[in-house]
Design a protein around this motif. Structure first.
Motif, PDB file in Angstrom:
ATOM      1  N   ILE A 112      -0.631  -5.365  -9.796  1.00  0.00           N
ATOM      2  CA  ILE A 112      -1.184  -5.407  -8.440  1.00  0.00           C
ATOM      3  C   ILE A 112      -1.607  -6.814  -8.008  1.00  0.00           C
ATOM      4  O   ILE A 112      -1.455  -7.182  -6.862  1.00  0.00           O
ATOM      5  CB  ILE A 112      -2.339  -4.379  -8.285  1.00  0.00           C
ATOM      6  N   ARG A 113      -2.147  -7.603  -8.950  1.00  0.00           N
ATOM      7  CA  ARG A 113      -2.530  -8.986  -8.638  1.00  0.00           C
ATOM      8  C   ARG A 113      -2.127  -9.894  -9.789  1.00  0.00           C
ATOM      9  O   ARG A 113      -1.935  -9.427 -10.917  1.00  0.00           O
ATOM     10  CB  ARG A 113      -4.057  -9.086  -8.407  1.00  0.00           C
ATOM     11  N   GLU A 114      -2.050 -11.189  -9.491  1.00  0.00           N
ATOM     12  CA  GLU A 114      -1.569 -12.125 -10.508  1.00  0.00           C
ATOM     13  C   GLU A 114      -2.468 -12.129 -11.743  1.00  0.00           C
ATOM     14  O   GLU A 114      -1.995 -12.171 -12.877  1.00  0.00           O
ATOM     15  CB  GLU A 114      -1.501 -13.534  -9.911  1.00  0.00           C
ATOM     16  N   THR A 225       2.538  -4.936   3.523  1.00  0.00           N
ATOM     17  CA  THR A 225       3.341  -6.139   3.235  1.00  0.00           C
ATOM     18  C   THR A 225       2.895  -6.916   1.995  1.00  0.00           C
ATOM     19  O   THR A 225       3.643  -7.749   1.488  1.00  0.00           O
ATOM     20  CB  THR A 225       3.351  -7.080   4.456  1.00  0.00           C
ATOM     21  N   TYR A 226       1.668  -6.662   1.521  1.00  0.00           N
ATOM     22  CA  TYR A 226       1.161  -7.398   0.350  1.00  0.00           C
ATOM     23  C   TYR A 226       1.419  -6.663  -0.958  1.00  0.00           C
ATOM     24  O   TYR A 226       1.224  -7.212  -2.036  1.00  0.00           O
ATOM     25  CB  TYR A 226      -0.366  -7.592   0.478  1.00  0.00           C
ATOM     26  N   CYS A 227       1.839  -5.406  -0.887  1.00  0.00           N
ATOM     27  CA  CYS A 227       1.689  -4.514  -2.041  1.00  0.00           C
ATOM     28  C   CYS A 227       2.983  -4.312  -2.837  1.00  0.00           C
ATOM     29  O   CYS A 227       4.041  -4.031  -2.289  1.00  0.00           O
ATOM     30  CB  CYS A 227       1.157  -3.173  -1.562  1.00  0.00           C
ATOM     31  N   VAL A 327      -9.805   0.129   3.735  1.00  0.00           N
ATOM     32  CA  VAL A 327      -9.545  -0.345   5.094  1.00  0.00           C
ATOM     33  C   VAL A 327      -8.747  -1.654   5.058  1.00  0.00           C
ATOM     34  O   VAL A 327      -8.004  -1.962   5.958  1.00  0.00           O
ATOM     35  CB  VAL A 327     -10.853  -0.493   5.903  1.00  0.00           C
ATOM     36  N   GLN A 328      -8.946  -2.448   4.039  1.00  0.00           N
ATOM     37  CA  GLN A 328      -8.276  -3.738   3.776  1.00  0.00           C
ATOM     38  C   GLN A 328      -8.715  -4.863   4.699  1.00  0.00           C
ATOM     39  O   GLN A 328      -8.921  -5.977   4.251  1.00  0.00           O
ATOM     40  CB  GLN A 328      -6.732  -3.622   3.802  1.00  0.00           C
ATOM     41  N   SER A 329      -8.846  -4.595   6.007  1.00  0.00           N
ATOM     42  CA  SER A 329      -9.288  -5.650   6.929  1.00  0.00           C
ATOM     43  C   SER A 329      -9.863  -4.994   8.187  1.00  0.00           C
ATOM     44  O   SER A 329      -9.489  -3.880   8.526  1.00  0.00           O
ATOM     45  CB  SER A 329      -8.112  -6.543   7.324  1.00  0.00           C
ATOM     46  N   THR A 365     -14.717   1.585   0.025  1.00  0.00           N
ATOM     47  CA  THR A 365     -13.464   1.036   0.529  1.00  0.00           C
ATOM     48  C   THR A 365     -12.908  -0.087  -0.361  1.00  0.00           C
ATOM     49  O   THR A 365     -13.567  -0.504  -1.319  1.00  0.00           O
ATOM     50  CB  THR A 365     -13.665   0.528   1.981  1.00  0.00           C
ATOM     51  N   ASP A 366     -11.700  -0.527  -0.030  1.00  0.00           N
ATOM     52  CA  ASP A 366     -11.080  -1.718  -0.638  1.00  0.00           C
ATOM     53  C   ASP A 366     -10.856  -2.736   0.483  1.00  0.00           C
ATOM     54  O   ASP A 366     -10.423  -2.350   1.582  1.00  0.00           O
ATOM     55  CB  ASP A 366      -9.679  -1.402  -1.201  1.00  0.00           C
ATOM     56  N   ILE A 367     -11.107  -3.990   0.179  1.00  0.00           N
ATOM     57  CA  ILE A 367     -10.889  -5.044   1.185  1.00  0.00           C
ATOM     58  C   ILE A 367     -10.183  -6.239   0.542  1.00  0.00           C
ATOM     59  O   ILE A 367     -10.501  -6.631  -0.584  1.00  0.00           O
ATOM     60  CB  ILE A 367     -12.239  -5.493   1.801  1.00  0.00           C
ATOM     61  N   TYR A 399      -6.516 -12.130  -1.647  1.00  0.00           N
ATOM     62  CA  TYR A 399      -5.081 -11.825  -1.564  1.00  0.00           C
ATOM     63  C   TYR A 399      -4.310 -12.574  -2.655  1.00  0.00           C
ATOM     64  O   TYR A 399      -4.515 -13.767  -2.867  1.00  0.00           O
ATOM     65  CB  TYR A 399      -4.556 -12.204  -0.169  1.00  0.00           C
ATOM     66  N   SER A 400      -3.426 -11.851  -3.310  1.00  0.00           N
ATOM     67  CA  SER A 400      -2.614 -12.442  -4.376  1.00  0.00           C
ATOM     68  C   SER A 400      -1.145 -12.190  -4.044  1.00  0.00           C
ATOM     69  O   SER A 400      -0.719 -11.037  -3.935  1.00  0.00           O
ATOM     70  CB  SER A 400      -3.008 -11.754  -5.690  1.00  0.00           C
ATOM     71  N   PRO A 401      -0.348 -13.257  -3.826  1.00  0.00           N
ATOM     72  CA  PRO A 401       1.061 -13.038  -3.446  1.00  0.00           C
ATOM     73  C   PRO A 401       1.837 -12.368  -4.576  1.00  0.00           C
ATOM     74  O   PRO A 401       1.703 -12.749  -5.730  1.00  0.00           O
ATOM     75  CB  PRO A 401       1.593 -14.465  -3.237  1.00  0.00           C
TER      76      PRO A 401
HETATM   77  N1  5AD Z   1      -3.579  -8.924  -3.435  1.00  0.00           N
HETATM   78  C1  5AD Z   1      -4.870  -8.565  -3.452  1.00  0.00           C
HETATM   79  N2  5AD Z   1      -5.275  -7.287  -3.467  1.00  0.00           N
HETATM   80  C2  5AD Z   1      -4.325  -6.331  -3.462  1.00  0.00           C
HETATM   81  N3  5AD Z   1      -4.422  -4.990  -3.457  1.00  0.00           N
HETATM   82  C3  5AD Z   1      -3.169  -4.474  -3.448  1.00  0.00           C
HETATM   83  N4  5AD Z   1      -2.257  -5.468  -3.447  1.00  0.00           N
HETATM   84  C4  5AD Z   1      -2.957  -6.636  -3.437  1.00  0.00           C
HETATM   85  C5  5AD Z   1      -2.597  -8.003  -3.421  1.00  0.00           C
HETATM   86  N5  5AD Z   1      -1.315  -8.382  -3.395  1.00  0.00           N
HETATM   87  C6  5AD Z   1      -5.693  -4.274  -3.423  1.00  0.00           C
HETATM   88  C7  5AD Z   1      -5.805  -3.389  -2.187  1.00  0.00           C
HETATM   89  C8  5AD Z   1      -5.632  -2.006  -2.743  1.00  0.00           C
HETATM   90  C9  5AD Z   1      -6.217  -2.151  -4.112  1.00  0.00           C
HETATM   91  C10 5AD Z   1      -5.817  -1.098  -5.088  1.00  0.00           C
HETATM   92  O1  5AD Z   1      -5.762  -3.416  -4.544  1.00  0.00           O
HETATM   93  O2  5AD Z   1      -7.106  -3.545  -1.651  1.00  0.00           O
HETATM   94  O3  5AD Z   1      -6.290  -1.014  -1.979  1.00  0.00           O
END
Ligand code: 5AD
Ligand code: SF4
Length: 511
Positions: A112-114, A225-227, A327-329, A365-367, A399-401
């Motif tokens: 999910i993240r780097e 788009t980030y996931c 909600v993310q943002s 939530t997640d942001i 955010y992690s690409p």
């Molecule tokens: N970068 C950062 N956070 C992310 N999440 C998902 N993809 C990324 C990303 N590329 C977070 C979102 C999601 C949670 C499980 O992980 O907030 O809800």
């Protein structure tokens, strides 16, 4: 410039990573991962396999051998590890908590993240010394990272002590993969980049006897788009209601007290049924009639959260008053670029409806902060939304690409320092709200499902309330696994301290 043009202008064309499988030569490759194939939807039909069974030829393979699984990431992964532990057990393997004792070591990974990936690469490096001591030890990588081409290439070149790489769609193939690895001594790679099937009757070695995870659906079609998840977990596919209901009934009969229903986007449950009109609200309405004290679900998507579900959750009983609603943002511009497919107004409206139906609901939530080109104003909108909703707590991320996702191609003008500083400011607000939420409980009596002793002291018990608050109190071990009433004496930073009042009698389930 309209939103689409703006989104396009933020995307910088990058050279396509070259697919080079020449290094796979001499390896046992039955299938290699492809993010491009993993993106496809709808071409293949989901196959529903009802009768998973381990072939006789594999039985006894684990006699005198031990397995060790390390799990990274989400609850879906934790549950997959329980399935793999179930398969190992059927093959005759025994579990061990010590790597040095293990004959097979599996890393069930998260993409999910780097930083989640870096942890795995660190661990893989660390495993070399065990492999040197015991060259017979099999080391395997599975989970979301193995669905990524770049990861598999890196393992092939840098981590040649790895014996097996298999994907999230290949878990049921574990017996074949193990056999192949024992026989060939070359790296075995089996990663299907397919849309995914549903396989029932998989064995499970559950981690505890109090709370249990139950999958209700797999995959995700949302493509935020980030996931990376829609690429690593395949397309949305739901388990049939009767299979889920039966599994929950069986768990209730075995004495489990709490069920966590799992899916990447549980609100899309049932969308894929061609023959019946049956959604998450319908499922919850049936599950609440089962005699088990608590049922939770994770994780929700605001776009598909419908009125019927709210209506059913308002009936309470064993349906708890806690909803995790990422909600993310709070900025419409960012939500649009994220392709979340809802607006700030839609989200606030949904929250209003939920609160009207369930006034004592706890929302979490997640942001994500620091999305490409996020402005200070857009970040402020997230903070304002957080305050307006009054979330009780949140998981917050920078955010992690992720390679292969649309956002990874966007140009980004926000420096890392600014992102870190935004995360700190957001976390200060999260803490303000979570301590206020805990403070409200002082003097109240709450129901706690006792899960065990507190991390620090054996004579202090620990458990969670229906609204997911951690409570510590003094009491005898016999209370573990029971639901008890506790009077809250003090709100700490992240938990509540209380005193035991009484055991709650068999839960009255409203039907
Ligand atoms: N970068 C950062 N956070 C992310 N999440 C998902 N993809 C990324 C990303 N590329 C977070 C979102 C999601 C949670 C499980 O992980 O907030 O809800
Ligand atoms: Fe990822 Fe969005 Fe699917 Fe959640 S809903 S798993 S964030 S694509």
């Amino acid at each position: 410039m309209n939103e689409e043009q703006r989104l396009a202008s933020q995307q910088v064309k990058q050279p396509k990573p070259e697919k080079d499988y020449s290094s796979y030569f001499e390896r046992v490759v039955t299938a290699a991962p492809s993010l491009k194939d993993a993106k496809k939807r709808g071409k293949e039909e989901v196959k529903y396999h009802k009768d998973f069974a381990i072939d006789e030829e594999f039985l006894g393979m684990g006699q005198g051998r031990k397995f060790y699984i390390r799990t990274y990431g989400c609850q879906m992964n934790e549950h997959d590890s329980e399935v793999m532990a179930g398969i190992f057990t059927q093959l005759g393997y025994e579990p061990t908590h010590l790597i040095e004792e293990a004959d097979v070591v599996l890393l069930n990974t998260c993409a999910i993240r780097e930083n989640a990936e870096n942890k795995v690469f660190g661990e893989l490096g660390f495993l070399v010394k065990y492999k040197r001591k015991n060259p017979e030890m099999l080391i395997g990588v599975c989970g979301c990272m193995s669905q990524e081409e770049s990861v598999v290439n890196k393992i092939l070149t840098t981590y040649q002590h790895v014996d097996m790489v298999f994907g999230t769609h290949n878990i049921h193939r574990l017996p074949h993969i193990l056999k192949e690895a024992y026989m060939s001594k070359e790296m075995v790679i089996e990663v299907w980049s397919k849309e995914g099937d549903v396989i029932e009757s998989l064995p499970k070695q559950r981690n505890g006897a109090i709370k249990a995870w139950v999958n209700i659906m797999y995959g995700c079609d949302k493509f935020c788009t980030y996931c990376i998840v829609p690429y690593t977990r395949g397309k949305e596919r739901s388990r049939r209601p009767d299979e889920i209901i039966q599994e929950v009934r069986d768990l209730a009969a075995q004495g489990y007290q709490e069920i966590m229903l799992l899916g990447q986007n549980v609100n899309a449950y049932g969308k894929d049924f061609a023959d019946i009109e049956y959604r998450l609200g319908d499922l919850m309405d049936e599950l609440r009639k089962i005699d088990i004290p608590r049922i939770r679900f994770t994780t929700s998507h605001p776009r598909d959260f419908d009125d019927h579900l709210i209506e059913v959750l308002a009936k309470k009983g064993n349906l708890v008053e806690h909803i995790h609603l990422p909600v993310q943002s709070g900025s419409n511009d960012i939500l649009k670029i994220m392709a979340r497919k809802y607006t700030r107004e839609h989200f606030l409206d949904l929250v209003r409806k939920i609160k009207a139906a369930i006034p004592d609901v706890a929302l979490t939530t997640d942001i994500i902060v620091g999305y490409p080109n996020e402005t200070e104003e857009q970040f402020q909108e997230t903070i304002d939304l957080y305050r307006e909703v009054g979330f009780e707590t949140a998981f917050t991320y920078i955010y992690s690409p992720r390679e292969g996702t649309p956002a990874a191609k966007m140009q980004d003008n926000v420096p890392l320092e600014v992102k870190k500083e935004r995360l700190q400011r957001l976390n200060a607000v999260v803490e303000e709200f979570s301590s206020a939420a805990l403070k409200k409980y002082e003097g109240e009596i709450v129901e706690v499902l006792v899960e065990g002793s507190s991390k620090k002291r054996d004579d202090v018990l620990a458990g969670y309330t229906r609204r997911n608050k951690l409570v510590n109190f003094a009491g005898p071990q016999e209370l573990v696994g029971q639901i008890v009433k506790v009077k809250i004496l003090e709100a700490k930073s992240y938990s509540l301290r209380g005193e035991f009042v009484e055991i709650v009698n068999r839960h009255e389930v409203e039907v």
